[in-house]
Design an enzyme around this catalytic site. Structure first.
Site, PDB file in Angstrom:
ATOM      1  N   TYR A 169     -47.038 -22.820 -38.731  1.00  0.00           N
ATOM      2  CA  TYR A 169     -46.415 -21.489 -38.749  1.00  0.00           C
ATOM      3  C   TYR A 169     -46.628 -20.795 -37.407  1.00  0.00           C
ATOM      4  CZ  TYR A 169     -44.918 -16.879 -40.146  1.00  0.00           C
ATOM      5  OH  TYR A 169     -44.244 -15.692 -40.210  1.00  0.00           O
ATOM      6  N   PHE A 225     -18.244  -9.591 -24.605  1.00  0.00           N
ATOM      7  CA  PHE A 225     -18.231 -10.705 -25.543  1.00  0.00           C
ATOM      8  C   PHE A 225     -18.418 -10.115 -26.936  1.00  0.00           C
ATOM      9  CE2 PHE A 225     -19.911 -14.074 -28.181  1.00  0.00           C
ATOM     10  CZ  PHE A 225     -18.834 -14.936 -28.109  1.00  0.00           C
ATOM     11  N   THR A 226     -17.784 -10.720 -27.936  1.00  0.00           N
ATOM     12  CA  THR A 226     -17.701 -10.150 -29.293  1.00  0.00           C
ATOM     13  C   THR A 226     -19.058  -9.716 -29.846  1.00  0.00           C
ATOM     14  OG1 THR A 226     -17.762 -12.415 -30.116  1.00  0.00           O
ATOM     15  CG2 THR A 226     -15.585 -11.398 -29.890  1.00  0.00           C
ATOM     16  N   ASP A 243     -26.398 -12.916 -19.621  1.00  0.00           N
ATOM     17  CA  ASP A 243     -26.045 -13.786 -20.737  1.00  0.00           C
ATOM     18  C   ASP A 243     -25.975 -15.197 -20.143  1.00  0.00           C
ATOM     19  OD1 ASP A 243     -24.884 -15.327 -22.676  1.00  0.00           O
ATOM     20  OD2 ASP A 243     -23.512 -13.764 -23.365  1.00  0.00           O
ATOM     21  N   LYS A 273     -25.046 -23.787 -26.622  1.00  0.00           N
ATOM     22  CA  LYS A 273     -24.024 -24.198 -25.654  1.00  0.00           C
ATOM     23  C   LYS A 273     -24.678 -25.055 -24.567  1.00  0.00           C
ATOM     24  CE  LYS A 273     -21.884 -20.499 -27.626  1.00  0.00           C
ATOM     25  NZ  LYS A 273     -22.502 -19.661 -28.668  1.00  0.00           N
ATOM     26  N   ARG A 286      -8.649 -16.031 -29.079  1.00  0.00           N
ATOM     27  CA  ARG A 286      -9.425 -15.119 -28.241  1.00  0.00           C
ATOM     28  C   ARG A 286      -8.455 -14.084 -27.669  1.00  0.00           C
ATOM     29  NH1 ARG A 286     -13.820 -14.679 -30.318  1.00  0.00           N
ATOM     30  NH2 ARG A 286     -15.524 -16.067 -29.916  1.00  0.00           N
ATOM     31  N   PHE A 341     -12.490 -11.515 -36.492  1.00  0.00           N
ATOM     32  CA  PHE A 341     -11.877 -12.819 -36.223  1.00  0.00           C
ATOM     33  C   PHE A 341     -12.480 -13.941 -37.056  1.00  0.00           C
ATOM     34  CE2 PHE A 341     -15.374 -14.457 -33.652  1.00  0.00           C
ATOM     35  CZ  PHE A 341     -15.996 -13.295 -33.247  1.00  0.00           C
TER      36      PHE A 341
HETATM   37  C1  PLP Z   1     -21.010 -15.836 -24.021  1.00  0.00           C
HETATM   38  C2  PLP Z   1     -21.684 -15.833 -25.350  1.00  0.00           C
HETATM   39  N1  PLP Z   1     -22.702 -14.997 -25.565  1.00  0.00           N
HETATM   40  C3  PLP Z   1     -23.325 -14.940 -26.754  1.00  0.00           C
HETATM   41  C4  PLP Z   1     -22.947 -15.724 -27.813  1.00  0.00           C
HETATM   42  C5  PLP Z   1     -23.625 -15.579 -29.155  1.00  0.00           C
HETATM   43  O1  PLP Z   1     -24.392 -16.675 -29.448  1.00  0.00           O
HETATM   44  P1  PLP Z   1     -24.595 -17.263 -30.929  1.00  0.00           P
HETATM   45  O2  PLP Z   1     -23.280 -17.746 -31.419  1.00  0.00           O
HETATM   46  O3  PLP Z   1     -25.595 -18.377 -30.712  1.00  0.00           O
HETATM   47  O4  PLP Z   1     -25.156 -16.183 -31.773  1.00  0.00           O
HETATM   48  C6  PLP Z   1     -21.898 -16.626 -27.627  1.00  0.00           C
HETATM   49  C7  PLP Z   1     -21.445 -17.482 -28.757  1.00  0.00           C
HETATM   50  O5  PLP Z   1     -20.348 -17.883 -28.913  1.00  0.00           O
HETATM   51  C8  PLP Z   1     -21.237 -16.677 -26.369  1.00  0.00           C
HETATM   52  O6  PLP Z   1     -20.206 -17.504 -26.153  1.00  0.00           O
END
Ligand code: PLP
Length: 472
Positions: free
Chosen positions: A85, A137-138, A228, A271, A395, A462
């Site tokens: 843990y 980013f979303t 990021d 990624k 997108r 989305f």
């Molecule tokens: C540029 C970017 N930042 C952040 C994220 C968020 O990461 P996660 O999907 O691991 O939560 C993503 C995921 O698609 C991304 O493409």
């Protein structure tokens, strides 16, 4: 009869062919279901590719997130999971890898990228603050908004133009940033939200010159920069390829230099870092580390696992090391470009230059007769699935969501369908099948009429929205 001699890809381009720096040790069967079954599956999924069952998908190019193939070394690492843990040795391996390759002092593990976005947003944003960044980013923007901040786009104008050939379309426009600082005051800026190979702009990189200048500007105003780093390794490959002075530097060295201009980073390890799940937040400042390490125990798990199993952290530590190998990054980006250049040569409108992780179809030029509020990019993703069982992602206007103040759709300049290539998974033959499907859908483009949204969830619509085909 016209007797044509078949040519390899290299011969067609007048060069020697290259091949991936790996061989396949284990395979997962895939199959193409019939046309009728695809029609039914698309209908059942409300024409949203996120709602398809993966068994109904032939070539899955929805995302490069968590879909990479792990190496034999990573799988061996899975067997070395220390599932204590607290204080798992795999955490210390991960911490060492992040420190060594990214150069940050403190590491907080999280279950995936948005876990780290949550922590950094809550730690640094106070209600009423502004967070400038090189395109939204979303999930990142949503966490910034949920913390009471307002995201402000300060990317260069070229990023919003799919046909601009600018080599670094991810660059921050320092004049736009300065104007924001002048307008609201530096103390109202939470931090700079800087992304490598900007996803929503088509996987476009940031130059070293730009981050260096950004650092200078931020130092003058006492503003911190957080990165990021999700696809930062791929960004560094573009710097090596395009920026004078970096052609002989290894990607790993470029990565360290770039990160040194920033104060910390959040990471979706799914990624670049070549794992199926995982993430981390890494920072230099003690105060931010203290806050994040305290909050992680509330939302993710103890600060030495943050939502990951020990085995996942081990695979991640090894994945970080493999991800910065020059041969790996080159073959990964070149595979994306192989697909992109085929489409360009056939006259299909895509975002140029071809990005690092995906080919982005320009749905506005693909379907000039479909208005944006009939969701051209979503329509295109649906048509590709119907044609060949290939899964892609919208997108555009659906991803952009609604303005929290007015409640209206946001109308982004870029209306794109993303054909995302997982790392180390598909071959050139798969790319050929995909290219031919895009061409077939392009040839039939006049028949598409767009979609109507019939269900809309409140957050990140989305993922779960549903649509019906317009047939008039
Ligand atoms: C540029 C970017 N930042 C952040 C994220 C968020 O990461 P996660 O999907 O691991 O939560 C993503 C995921 O698609 C991304 O493409």
């Amino acid at each position: 009869m016209n007797q044509r001699v078949p040519q390899t890809m290299g011969q067609q381009f007048g060069r020697r062919s290259w091949a991936e720096p790996w061989k396949i040790k284990m395979v997962e069967p895939i199959r193409l279901i019939g046309q009728e079954e695809r029609t039914q599956a698309a209908q059942d999924a409300g024409y949203n590719t996120f709602l398809l069952r993966s068994e109904d998908v032939y070539i899955d190019l929805l995302t490069d997130s968590g879909t990479s193939a792990m190496s034999d070394r990573q799988w061996a690492g899975i067997m070395l999971g220390d599932e204590a843990y607290a204080g798992s040795r795999n955490f210390y391996h991960l911490e060492e890898a992040v420190r060594h390759y990214y150069g940050y002092r403190h590491v907080v593990p999280t279950h995936q990228g948005r876990g780290a976005e949550h922590l950094i947003s809550q730690a640094l944003i106070k209600p009423g603050m502004f967070i400038p960044g090189n395109m939204y980013f979303t999930t990142t923007r949503l966490h910034q908004e949920l913390a009471g901040g307002t995201f402000v786009d300060v990317i260069i104008d070229e990023a919003h133009d799919p046909s601009s050939e600018h080599p670094f379309k991810g660059d921050v426009d320092l004049d736009k940033l300065q104007a924001l600082i002048d307008r609201v005051g530096a103390d109202k800026i939470g931090y700079i939200s800087l992304a490598g190979t900007v996803n929503m702009a088509g996987g476009q990189p940031v130059s070293m010159a730009n981050v260096r200048a950004l650092r200078e500007l931020c130092d003058r105003h006492g503003i911190r920069i957080y990165l990021d780093a999700t696809r930062m390794v791929e960004n560094c490959f573009f710097i090596q390829e395009r920026e004078p002075g970096y052609e002989d530097k290894p990607v790993a060295e470029i990565l360290r230099e770039f990160c040194d201009y920033t104060d910390g980073a959040w990471m979706s390890a799914k990624k670049d870092n070549l794992v199926n799940i995982g993430g981390w937040l890494a920072v230099n400042h003690e105060d931010v580390f203290d806050l994040a390490r305290n909050m992680v125990v509330v939302y993710e798990g103890l600060h030495t696992y943050g939502g990951m199993a020990g085995r996942d952290m081990e695979a991640l530590a090894i994945g970080i090391e493999e991800s910065v190998e020059d041969d790996h990054v080159r073959s990964r980006v070149d595979q994306v470009r192989y697909l992109g250049h085929l489409l360009i040569d056939w006259g299909v409108p895509i975002v140029c230059p071809v990005g690092g992780h995906a080919v982005f179809l320009d749905a506005k030029r693909f379907y000039p007769h479909i208005p944006q509020d009939r969701f051209p990019a979503q329509t295109l993703a649906a048509e590709l699935y119907l044609d060949s069982g290939v899964r892609t992602m919208e997108r555009g206007i659906v991803s952009a969501g609604r303005d929290p103040e007015t409640g209206d759709h946001r109308y982004p300049a870029l209306e794109l369908t993303r054909i995302t290539i997982p790392r180390r998974v598909y071959t050139q033959a798969h790319m050929d099948v995909v290219a031919e499907s895009v061409k077939a859908v392009y040839d039939a483009r006049d028949e598409s009429r767009g979609l109507e949204m019939v269900y809309e969830p409140k957050y990140l619509r989305f993922f779960q929205a549903r649509f019906e085909m317009i047939r008039d």
